[in-house]
Design a protein around this motif. Structure first.
Motif, mmCIF file in Angstrom:
data_model
loop_
_atom_site.group_PDB
_atom_site.id
_atom_site.type_symbol
_atom_site.label_atom_id
_atom_site.label_comp_id
_atom_site.label_asym_id
_atom_site.label_seq_id
_atom_site.Cartn_x
_atom_site.Cartn_y
_atom_site.Cartn_z
ATOM 1 N N ARG A 54 13.112 75.467 23.609
ATOM 2 C CA ARG A 54 12.410 76.283 22.474
ATOM 3 C C ARG A 54 11.313 75.712 22.278
ATOM 4 N N PRO A 55 10.204 76.639 21.579
ATOM 5 C CA PRO A 55 8.887 76.187 21.463
ATOM 6 C C PRO A 55 8.754 74.824 20.471
ATOM 7 N N TRP A 56 9.785 74.575 19.576
ATOM 8 C CA TRP A 56 10.013 73.679 18.640
ATOM 9 C C TRP A 56 10.751 72.438 19.177
ATOM 10 N N ASN A 57 11.223 72.465 20.302
ATOM 11 C CA ASN A 57 12.009 71.329 20.760
ATOM 12 C C ASN A 57 11.874 70.684 22.104
ATOM 13 N N SER A 58 10.600 71.617 22.924
ATOM 14 C CA SER A 58 10.407 71.225 24.004
ATOM 15 C C SER A 58 8.984 71.289 24.399
ATOM 16 N N VAL A 59 8.316 70.903 25.413
ATOM 17 C CA VAL A 59 7.050 70.952 25.606
ATOM 18 C C VAL A 59 6.627 71.161 27.123
ATOM 19 N N HIS A 60 6.505 72.217 27.559
ATOM 20 C CA HIS A 60 6.282 72.514 28.752
ATOM 21 C C HIS A 60 7.409 72.637 29.849
ATOM 22 N N GLY A 61 8.670 72.740 29.235
ATOM 23 C CA GLY A 61 9.797 72.696 29.909
ATOM 24 C C GLY A 61 10.488 71.188 29.746
ATOM 25 N N VAL A 62 9.940 70.390 29.211
ATOM 26 C CA VAL A 62 10.415 68.909 29.177
ATOM 27 C C VAL A 62 11.014 68.802 27.538
ATOM 28 N N ALA A 63 12.445 68.423 27.612
ATOM 29 C CA ALA A 63 12.971 68.402 26.210
ATOM 30 C C ALA A 63 12.531 67.135 25.428
ATOM 31 N N TYR A 64 12.393 67.288 23.967
ATOM 32 C CA TYR A 64 12.020 66.298 23.279
ATOM 33 C C TYR A 64 13.219 66.070 22.109
ATOM 34 N N GLY A 65 14.283 66.429 22.367
ATOM 35 C CA GLY A 65 15.295 66.110 21.343
ATOM 36 C C GLY A 65 16.599 67.111 21.701
ATOM 37 N N VAL A 66 17.694 67.102 20.820
ATOM 38 C CA VAL A 66 18.871 67.901 21.039
ATOM 39 C C VAL A 66 19.045 68.817 19.905
ATOM 40 N N PRO A 67 18.970 70.051 20.080
ATOM 41 C CA PRO A 67 19.574 71.075 18.900
ATOM 42 C C PRO A 67 20.629 70.680 18.038
ATOM 43 N N HIS A 68 20.486 70.679 16.778
ATOM 44 C CA HIS A 68 21.354 70.287 15.755
ATOM 45 C C HIS A 68 22.172 71.601 15.276
ATOM 46 N N GLY A 69 21.366 72.295 14.478
ATOM 47 C CA GLY A 69 21.930 73.754 13.805
ATOM 48 C C GLY A 69 20.869 74.591 13.347
ATOM 49 N N TRP A 70 21.032 75.634 12.961
ATOM 50 C CA TRP A 70 20.146 76.403 12.332
ATOM 51 C C TRP A 70 20.384 77.248 11.183
ATOM 52 N N GLY A 71 19.520 77.872 10.501
ATOM 53 C CA GLY A 71 19.973 78.843 9.475
ATOM 54 C C GLY A 71 18.906 79.259 8.669
#
Length: 397
Positions: free
Chosen positions: A144-161
């Motif tokens: 997603r735009p907030w956890n990756s840049v140009h297809g490179v992951a910068y973290g792992v999703p935790h949760g949302w709400g």
């Protein structure tokens, strides 16, 4: 990012980072308009270093100190041999500032912090192959735009709400269905309103205006041109006399509600859970206008000396059992599809729309505002986070 770092040294601005032409709740951006610092991802795990310093939102790394019966940090320590040193923060601005000290190995970052951390070189790409539980993360939360840049992951999703409208049922009648009860200058709850203490709260006003002042043409509450921004700021200045307290500590807000110092406000589900468990008569809902919200990401510090323990934490915290515990305690949707089979409440995932990509797309997730309008407009300049920060100081007076 080719020395864009200088533009964000104060941690107030995500220069040219964001969802290029994409609303915060929409489809992934095709490109974010910046080049991150060249930092390598970890290639292989080593021997656990014995400890990991965790920077977390309240309720994300519970070790029994808040509630003796709520402790998933202890099992992590026993399983990995990594002692978890947990520091809790109250706002994304605080998280960004603390991460810049280099004292923390991992951070749970919301969308209004994650790309600032990437742009500042404070976090590095994550090798998801070293995180086995990443394979079970819902597809719509990845890249997603907030956890990756140009297809490179910068973290792992935790949760949302979602950020919820919350009220005391014995003091607020009838039950509100609109955010207007918090913004109407004639609200009968003057001095008893509780609002979130952060510049990102300006987006809540913008979201309200999207519905109630359609002539402003707001399409994304994080993409505000001068006229739209000024209207949002003016609405919050108008709200100021209604607010009894701006909060960043959810436990303090819980106490305010319990004491009836606050009877109405914007809250997290964990706040509502804390209050109801203590017997306070409160309810919460997503109003008719919709809501802002969060989609959080666990990220690894570029200066972490405990990277193996950091990766152990990333894998553990999104494992089915731990992810289920956090999701139920905090009151959010888990990121791991298998967590739904591990919740104590069999209806938890249905209640919080886990796996519901369509529902998730309707929440306006916290996103750092930038001058390049995130709604795709190119003929105007939008207010960036530095402007939001200055305006927030004016609003609070």
């Amino acid at each position: 990012m080719r020395k864009i770092v200088g533009l964000i040294a104060a941690g107030l601005l995500l220069a040219a980072c964001g969802t290029s032409g994409t609303p915060s709740g929409g489809a992934p951006a095709s490109g974010q308009g910046f080049t991150p610092p060249s930092l390598p991802a970890l290639q292989q795990l080593g021997q656990p270093e014995g400890e990991v310093n965790i920077l977390a939102w309240p309720g994300y790394a519970e070790n029994g100190s808040t509630d003796p019966s709520v402790n998933w940090v202890g099992p992590f320590e026993r399983q990995t041999g990594c002692k978890a040193n947990v520091k809790v923060f109250g706002t994304s601005d605080e998280a960004v500032s603390l991460m810049k000290t280099g004292q923390y190995d991992v951070v749970s970052a919301s969308g209004d912090a994650s790309l600032r951390l990437v742009a500042g070189g404070d976090v590095e790409p994550v090798n998801t192959a070293l995180v086995p539980n990443y394979a079970d993360v819902f597809d719509f939360l990845r890249n997603r735009p907030w956890n990756s840049v140009h297809g490179v992951a910068y973290g792992v999703p935790h949760g949302w709400g979602a950020n919820l409208l919350t009220w005391r049922t014995d003091r607020v009648n009838p039950a509100p269905t609109s955010w207007s009860v918090m913004f109407d200058p004639n609200s009968p709850y003057k001095g008893k309103v509780s609002a979130y203490d952060s510049p990102i709260y300006i987006a809540d006003a913008a979201l309200y205006l999207m519905v109630h002042r359609p002539e402003l043409g707001i399409k994304d509450p994080y993409a505000l041109d001068e006229k739209q921004f000024r209207a949002s700021v003016d609405l919050l200045k108008q709200q100021r006399p209604l607010v009894g307290e701006y909060w960043s500590d959810y436990l303090k807000q819980s106490q305010a509600f319990k004491n009836s110092d606050a009877v109405l406000g914007t809250s997290w589900q964990v706040t509502v859970n804390t209050m109801t468990s203590a017997g306070a008569p409160v309810q919460a809902a997503v109003p008719s206008e919709g809501a802002t919200g969060w989609s959080d990401t666990w990220m690894v510090s570029a200066r972490s000396p405990h990277k193996t323990c950091a990766y152990k934490w990333l894998d553990y915290i999104i494992s089915p059992a731990a992810n289920a515990q956090v999701a139920e305690y905090f009151g959010e949707s888990p990121s791991n599809a298998k967590a739904c089979g591990a919740t104590k409440d069999p209806n938890h995932c249905a209640t919080f729309h886990a796996g519901d990509a369509e529902y998730a797309s309707k929440i306006h997730y916290w996103t750092t505002p930038i001058a390049q309008c995130l709604d795709g407009r190119t003929d105007v300049k939008c207010a960036d986070y530095a402007e939001w920060t200055r305006a927030w100081t004016e609003i609070k007076g």
